[in-house]
Scaffold this active site. Structure first.
Site, PDB file in Angstrom:
ATOM      1  N   GLY A  78       2.248   0.756   1.370  1.00  0.00           N
ATOM      2  CA  GLY A  78       1.804   1.981   2.025  1.00  0.00           C
ATOM      3  C   GLY A  78       0.399   1.847   2.602  1.00  0.00           C
ATOM      4  NE  ARG A 142       6.627   1.497   0.727  1.00  0.00           N
ATOM      5  CZ  ARG A 142       5.516   1.648   0.034  1.00  0.00           C
ATOM      6  NH1 ARG A 142       5.131   0.708  -0.810  1.00  0.00           N
ATOM      7  NH2 ARG A 142       4.776   2.742   0.176  1.00  0.00           N
ATOM      8  CG  ASP A 173       5.398  -3.085  -7.255  1.00  0.00           C
ATOM      9  OD1 ASP A 173       5.400  -3.499  -8.434  1.00  0.00           O
ATOM     10  OD2 ASP A 173       5.839  -1.979  -6.930  1.00  0.00           O
ATOM     11  CE  LYS A 199      -1.619  -0.931  -0.480  1.00  0.00           C
ATOM     12  NZ  LYS A 199      -0.225  -0.754  -0.032  1.00  0.00           N
ATOM     13  CB  THR A 200      -2.414   1.537  -3.925  1.00  0.00           C
ATOM     14  OG1 THR A 200      -1.579   2.698  -3.967  1.00  0.00           O
ATOM     15  CG2 THR A 200      -3.045   1.337  -5.285  1.00  0.00           C
ATOM     16  CG  ASP A 202      -0.142   5.474  -5.183  1.00  0.00           C
ATOM     17  OD1 ASP A 202      -0.321   6.294  -4.268  1.00  0.00           O
ATOM     18  OD2 ASP A 202       0.913   4.835  -5.323  1.00  0.00           O
TER      19      ASP A 202
END
Ligand code: FBP
Length: 551
Positions: A78, A142, A173, A199-200, A202
């Site tokens: 993402g 992804r 992941d 990175k994320t 979240d």
């Protein structure tokens, strides 16, 4: 391309670097490492990249130059604000030590490596994307890199282009994939290094060595601005309850950060729901209690923050999802059933009695969403599950019943929201612009120093940028074994909200006051890019509290 005045001003922003990355740099090597759990299994799966030492970049030493090299970069998963700055930091870092070094971008995520789709990044391209949001410089995807055939396709293109290192910018992941790839290339002795960058949005890729993933800061600031605007509207109009679901996949870091920044009347934290073994009804009752209490004070409005992964943390639903994951992994028989009704029946007849009951009790739309396709990493696509609508429906029912019993006299008019995509490509905050540029430059140094199987890390992030410290951490150090797609796999351990951590404790100590009051809302306003450092460079509340600072 036409640009807004802010885009023009932002293009010339020079990200701040830690002192150690500004002048001459040398590398210090620390102690050998161990994985966070399952040491024996992880060591046997990663014999070439297990146990490497942590490394740190420090100021000083002689002026260095390195032989020219070629590097490939991949954006994975993402979008998160700051990705373009990792690439510009990497590009500048490579050129700084040898102008002849080259950077290639694989297109549309890991599939670009496998399908041999790439562009060479040049000054003109990189300059166009400095300090901008989005991943459109090379695109993202992804695709999961897990087959040796894919890794071998990677070797072919790297050999054709003379690429000696690959940088994978991704979440837990994708960095797990980076580690598997690094191990494979090390074992094959094909001379291709692999470096990861955290990175994320979240915020769940963090641990003792990674203080935060990039993108979390900007995304939370964007959502908090919107929540603040909604809360001001709610307290002006005084007629709506706003149910706001926030992205973040499993972990509730985004929701917690937004709560600290905006002080909503109600905020649900999935990790607490799990720890207290709460049911869906317990959550509904908690919301209803606050709604009734506020109505008794004439306040028929408010705000509720809901993490998108909530449903997975309700213990009975979690067991159901685990069973569904095992049942539906690569299940062609299920996928070929023509109607929803047949799929529902198929699933119910194969679940344990308890899970079949939970499945039947869920609103049909939610139960169906739980059986939809997993992402390539085997995760339920929680962003598709409309938990906020489910909670509104269940609270409305309960309030109607209370009204019938004469225990509630208020009005319950609701509006639902889901914030996720609104923040993932925002123009990076100064924090993310600086952090990402430093991560990219650190990755370049790790490559020149011949490292593989490492993640770039930049720490001491609540201090001014000059005092940040940069280095690399072996990815195997962050790994443990987890069940995925019905099998035990080595993966980077996800960081969930810790109930004993300072951010949650602060929230828990204040939430009762935020529930009752009519004026506890905070309005963080839009991200500021130019102005005093205490406004423009301020890190997230989560980072500040985790570092023992005040908010
Ligand atoms: P990453 O973990 O790849 O950074 O993605 C984060 C995220 O934004 C989650 O918060 C969300 O659940 C998911 O991506 C949505 O996925 P998609 O981009 O495929 O819609």
């Amino acid at each position: 391309m036409r640009k807004s005045p802010l885009q023009v001003a932002r293009a010339s922003y020079q990200p701040k670097l830690p002192k150690s990355l500004r002048g001459n740099v040398r590398m210090e090597t620390g102690e050998a490492t161990e994985s966070v759990a399952n040491q024996t299994e992880i060591k046997s799966m990663f014999p070439n990249t297990y146990g490497l030492p942590v490394v740190r970049l420090v100021e000083g030493g002689e002026e260095r130059s390195f032989p020219a090299t070629s590097v490939g970069v991949i954006l994975s998963g993402g979008q998160a604000p700051g990705g373009h700055n990792v690439i510009s930091g990497l590009y500048d870092g490579l050129k700084r030590f040898n102008k002849e070094s080259r950077l290639y971008g694989f297109l549309d995520g890991p599939s670009g490596l496998v399908d041999h789709r790439y562009i060479e990044l040049t000054d003109r391209i990189v300059d166009e994307y400095r300090n901008t949001g989005g991943f459109d410089i090379i695109g993202s995807g992804r695709t999961k890199l897990e087959e040796t055939a894919q890794f071998d396709r990677g070797i072919e293109i790297c050999q054709a282009l003379g690429i000696k290192a690959i940088v994978i910018i991704g979440g837990d992941d994708s960095n797990t994939n980076a580690c598997v790839l690094a191990e494979y290339y090390a074992q094959k002795r094909c001379g291709i290094q692999v470096i990861g960058c955290p990175k994320t949005i979240d915020g769940d890729l963090k641990n003792s060595m990674i203080e935060t993933s990039f993108g979390f800061d900007t995304a939370c600031k964007v959502y908090s601005e919107l929540i603040g605007n909604i809360q001001r509207d709610a307290s002006s109009a005084k007629k709506y309850w706003h149910f706001i679901r926030l992205m973040g996949r499993s972990a509730s870091h985004i929701t917690l950060e937004c709560a600290l920044m905006s002080r909503p009347n109600i905020c649900i934290i999935s990790e607490e729901v799990e720890a207290k073994r709460m049911t869906l009804n317990d959550i509904v009752n908690h919301i209803v209690d606050v709604v009734v209490d506020r109505a008794n004070h004439g306040l028929n409005y408010g705000s509720v923050l809901i993490p998108e992964g909530l449903i997975e943390f309700i213990p009975a639903v979690k067991r159901l999802i685990a069973e569904l994951n095992d049942l539906l992994a690569n299940n062609d028989e299920f996928n070929e059933l023509p109607t929803d009704e047949e799929r529902r029946h198929y699933v119910k007849s194969r679940l344990t009695a308890e899970s079949a009951q939970v499945f039947s009790d869920l609103p049909r739309s939610i139960a169906r969403q739980l059986t939809l396709d997993r992402d390539p990493h085997g995760n339920v696509q929680v962003s598709l599950i409309e938990t906020e609508k489910m909670l509104i429906e269940m609270c409305a029912k309960r309030l109607a019943a209370l009204k019938g019993e004469g225990k509630y006299k208020g009005k319950f008019a609701t509006i639902n929201h889901f914030f996720g995509y609104e923040g993932r490509c925002a123009m990076p905050s100064n924090f993310d612009a600086d952090y990402c540029y430093s991560l990219g430059m650190t990755a370049a140094m790790l490559i020149y120093e011949g490292k593989t199987g490492y993640m770039a890390n930049v720490r001491n992030l609540t201090a001014p940028a000059e005092e940040w410290s940069a280095g690399g951490v072996p990815i195997t150090m962050m790994m443990n074994m987890e069940r995925r797609n019905g099998e035990m796999k080595p993966v980077i351990q996800k960081a969930l909200v810790r109930l004993e951590g300072e951010p949650f404790k602060y929230f828990a100590a204040h939430r009762a006051e935020w529930a009752d009051a009519c004026s506890s809302y905070i309005y963080s306003g839009p991200i500021q890019y130019f102005g005093p450092a205490e406004i423009c460079d301020r890190p997230s509340c989560t980072l500040l509290l985790e570092h023992g600072k005040k908010i």
